[in-house]
Motif scaffolding. Sequence first.
Motif, PDB file in Angstrom:
ATOM      1  N   LEU A 298       7.714  -9.607 -10.611  1.00  0.00           N
ATOM      2  CA  LEU A 298       8.438  -9.884  -9.180  1.00  0.00           C
ATOM      3  C   LEU A 298       9.882 -10.174  -9.433  1.00  0.00           C
ATOM      4  O   LEU A 298      10.384 -10.268  -8.551  1.00  0.00           O
ATOM      5  CB  LEU A 298       7.345 -10.966  -8.610  1.00  0.00           C
ATOM      6  N   GLY A 299      10.101 -10.500 -10.830  1.00  0.00           N
ATOM      7  CA  GLY A 299      11.562 -10.965 -10.939  1.00  0.00           C
ATOM      8  C   GLY A 299      11.662 -12.386 -11.039  1.00  0.00           C
ATOM      9  O   GLY A 299      12.822 -13.052 -10.762  1.00  0.00           O
TER      10      GLY A 299
ATOM     11  N   GLY B 233       6.390 -21.931  -5.419  1.00  0.00           N
ATOM     12  CA  GLY B 233       6.430 -21.225  -3.786  1.00  0.00           C
ATOM     13  C   GLY B 233       7.635 -21.134  -3.196  1.00  0.00           C
ATOM     14  O   GLY B 233       7.987 -19.961  -2.706  1.00  0.00           O
ATOM     15  N   ALA B 234       8.713 -22.011  -3.689  1.00  0.00           N
ATOM     16  CA  ALA B 234      10.101 -21.743  -3.277  1.00  0.00           C
ATOM     17  C   ALA B 234      10.814 -20.696  -4.122  1.00  0.00           C
ATOM     18  O   ALA B 234      11.433 -19.725  -3.357  1.00  0.00           O
ATOM     19  CB  ALA B 234      11.044 -23.263  -3.587  1.00  0.00           C
ATOM     20  N   ALA B 235      10.443 -20.417  -5.390  1.00  0.00           N
ATOM     21  CA  ALA B 235      10.981 -19.316  -6.183  1.00  0.00           C
ATOM     22  C   ALA B 235      10.544 -17.893  -5.540  1.00  0.00           C
ATOM     23  O   ALA B 235      11.113 -17.031  -5.425  1.00  0.00           O
ATOM     24  CB  ALA B 235      10.710 -19.336  -7.518  1.00  0.00           C
ATOM     25  N   LEU B 236       9.391 -17.955  -5.032  1.00  0.00           N
ATOM     26  CA  LEU B 236       8.829 -16.687  -4.622  1.00  0.00           C
ATOM     27  C   LEU B 236       9.376 -16.301  -3.255  1.00  0.00           C
ATOM     28  O   LEU B 236       9.568 -15.306  -3.017  1.00  0.00           O
ATOM     29  CB  LEU B 236       7.247 -16.704  -4.615  1.00  0.00           C
TER      30      LEU B 236
ATOM     31  N   ALA C  45      15.201 -11.911  -1.395  1.00  0.00           N
ATOM     32  CA  ALA C  45      16.124 -11.220  -1.845  1.00  0.00           C
ATOM     33  C   ALA C  45      15.859  -9.670  -2.214  1.00  0.00           C
ATOM     34  O   ALA C  45      16.638  -8.648  -2.194  1.00  0.00           O
ATOM     35  CB  ALA C  45      16.302 -11.808  -3.520  1.00  0.00           C
ATOM     36  N   LEU C  46      14.522  -9.346  -2.352  1.00  0.00           N
ATOM     37  CA  LEU C  46      14.218  -8.074  -2.369  1.00  0.00           C
ATOM     38  C   LEU C  46      14.285  -7.413  -1.229  1.00  0.00           C
ATOM     39  O   LEU C  46      14.008  -5.993  -1.035  1.00  0.00           O
ATOM     40  CB  LEU C  46      12.644  -8.047  -3.071  1.00  0.00           C
TER      41      LEU C  46
ATOM     42  N   ALA D 163       5.211  -4.700   1.990  1.00  0.00           N
ATOM     43  CA  ALA D 163       3.688  -4.786   1.957  1.00  0.00           C
ATOM     44  C   ALA D 163       3.403  -3.903   0.700  1.00  0.00           C
ATOM     45  O   ALA D 163       2.390  -4.141   0.157  1.00  0.00           O
ATOM     46  CB  ALA D 163       3.373  -4.042   3.006  1.00  0.00           C
ATOM     47  N   ALA D 164       4.285  -2.625   0.618  1.00  0.00           N
ATOM     48  CA  ALA D 164       4.041  -1.863  -0.703  1.00  0.00           C
ATOM     49  C   ALA D 164       4.056  -2.546  -1.953  1.00  0.00           C
ATOM     50  O   ALA D 164       3.390  -2.486  -2.953  1.00  0.00           O
ATOM     51  CB  ALA D 164       4.784  -0.692  -0.416  1.00  0.00           C
ATOM     52  N   GLY D 165       5.075  -3.356  -2.286  1.00  0.00           N
ATOM     53  CA  GLY D 165       5.459  -3.953  -3.129  1.00  0.00           C
ATOM     54  C   GLY D 165       4.309  -5.175  -3.795  1.00  0.00           C
ATOM     55  O   GLY D 165       4.179  -5.282  -4.600  1.00  0.00           O
TER      56      GLY D 165
END
Length: 218
Positions: A145-146, A177-180, A186-187, A206-208
């Motif tokens: 997820l980066g 939680g904050a990073a996600l 960003a994505l 949703a797809a990702g």
Amino acid sequence: RALPASALAGEAGVGAATASAHLAKLVEAEFVTVEARGRHRYFRLFGPDVSAALEALALIAPPLAITSLKQSSRTNALHRSRTCYDHLAGRLGVALMQSLLDHGVITGHDGIHRPAEAVRDRPSSYGRDLVYELSDEAPSVLAELGVDTGRLPPRRPAVRYCVDWSEHQHHLAGGLGAALKARLFALGWVRWGAAPRVVHLTDEGAAGLERTLGLVFV
């Protein structure tokens, strides 16, 4: 996110002068912080402890009567997906945490809120009485997820939970939680809604999430 007094007044259904008076008291009490942007002032919650307190109060507050389609739509949107300070909440936030548990990214509890098991003699234990931890597999899964677990804030717990007021389950807080949340924005996988705190999961998101975490959100 920081919002101007006019937007907050509109959400609360009060006049500008009333909103300014209340905001001044909240700033003085350090529940809210204010920043100047040109001629305008923007307000946001002071920190995650204030957000956690609001979520806790919402668990026991009686629901407001819904008297219009606009109120119904806003309430449904808040229940579906919203922010809780710097992390995701609502059904999306709960589903995200459950997916991380199912994939063994975090361990320690099952994500189910059981009021009878809560520590009642220590109010400060809210969000802390159950311990979640990152697993050994977490870095590789989250890297897809980066999210680099090695760069999470060192002075903040990587994994903490809030009891979600609308779902009565745990959603993910803490550094992860904050990073996600930041990474999903960003994505372009989530975007802000029209009302404060409301976010929307995009088709790409949703797809990702289904591809990376097996999360099917409907």
